[in-house]
Write an enzyme that holds these catalytic residues in place. Sequence first.
Site, PDB file in Angstrom:
ATOM      1  N   GLU A  91       0.829  -1.202   0.000  1.00  0.00           N
ATOM      2  CA  GLU A  91       0.000   0.000   0.000  1.00  0.00           C
ATOM      3  C   GLU A  91       0.871   1.262   0.000  1.00  0.00           C
ATOM      4  O   GLU A  91       0.493   2.281  -0.584  1.00  0.00           O
ATOM      5  CB  GLU A  91      -0.963  -0.029   1.191  1.00  0.00           C
ATOM      6  CG  GLU A  91      -2.022  -1.116   1.021  1.00  0.00           C
ATOM      7  CD  GLU A  91      -2.938  -1.265   2.217  1.00  0.00           C
ATOM      8  OE1 GLU A  91      -4.146  -1.003   2.081  1.00  0.00           O
ATOM      9  OE2 GLU A  91      -2.439  -1.651   3.293  1.00  0.00           O
TER      10      GLU A  91
ATOM     11  N   GLU B 194      -3.903  -9.787   3.307  1.00  0.00           N
ATOM     12  CA  GLU B 194      -4.653  -9.553   4.548  1.00  0.00           C
ATOM     13  C   GLU B 194      -5.783 -10.557   4.757  1.00  0.00           C
ATOM     14  O   GLU B 194      -6.001 -11.027   5.884  1.00  0.00           O
ATOM     15  CB  GLU B 194      -5.218  -8.122   4.560  1.00  0.00           C
ATOM     16  CG  GLU B 194      -4.209  -7.059   4.947  1.00  0.00           C
ATOM     17  CD  GLU B 194      -3.365  -6.595   3.774  1.00  0.00           C
ATOM     18  OE1 GLU B 194      -2.635  -5.587   3.942  1.00  0.00           O
ATOM     19  OE2 GLU B 194      -3.405  -7.222   2.703  1.00  0.00           O
TER      20      GLU B 194
END
Length: 246
Positions: free
Chosen positions: A98, A118
Site C-alpha cells: 500500500e 490480509e
Amino acid sequence: MLVVTIDRPQAMNALPPDASAEMAEVFDAFAADPAQRVAILTGAGQRAFCAGTDLRQHAEGASVGLPSSGFGGLTARTGLHKPVIAAVNGAAVGGGFELVLACDLVVAAAHAWFSLPEVRVGQIARAGGLVRLPQQIPQKVALHMALTGRRMPAQEALHLGLVNEVVPEDGDVMVAARALAHRLLEAAPLAVQATKEIASLAARGAHGDAGWGEQDALALVRAWRASGERQEGAQAFMEKRPPRWS
C-alpha cells in the site's frame, strides 16, 4: 533529494505504529522544505521493501494507532505535490504494498514481488490498497490479488503498468531510483508540482473534464504562472543550455 529508508531488515522492514509516526514527521518536513523536491522511499537489505505492520500486535489485541497521514506517514497523506519514488528492493507485502501504491513512480528489483495477503490472516487492507490497486491495474487482476493474496512478481507488475522500471538482477535499485530522481530534478520545480496536482485530481475523478480555465484556479498553477519558469525554459531552449530553475 530526500531518501527515506525503512531500516528493520530483521523484521522484513515491518513498521510498528511509532515508526509510522516517525515517518509522518519526515514527510511533513519534506513537504514543507522548498529545497527538497523529490523523495525516494526504500527498505534496508535485499529481502523486503516492507512487510506491512507487525501482526503480533493484532494477535495480542493491541490497538494499532496511526498518524492522520496513514501507514508509513504516506498512505492517507493529502496535499503532497512533490513526487515520491518507491525503490522496491524486495517483497512489498500488505501495508508495504500500500505504501508502494501511494508513491508516484516505482522502480523495482527483479526479485521484488507484491501482495495484499490480509484476507488470509483475517484482516482487510485498509491503507488505501483496495482503492488504489484497481485504479492502477485492471480491476479483475486487482480483485484476484486482493481476494486470494496472490503474489505478483516484478516483471508482471511492469507489464501491467504498476512499476515504471525493473532493475536487472545484477543492477542496483537505488542507483536506478536516484537516476530517475535526477531526471525529475532537471525539470521545472513548480511545473512538476502543478502537473502532479492536476493528474492527481483527474485520477480521483475531480477536474477530470476541466478545461484550462478551471485548472488555472489551482494554487500551484497560479504559482507556476507567476514563477518565470516558462520564460526560463524557453530562453534556455533558444540558447541551447540547461535551464536554471530558481
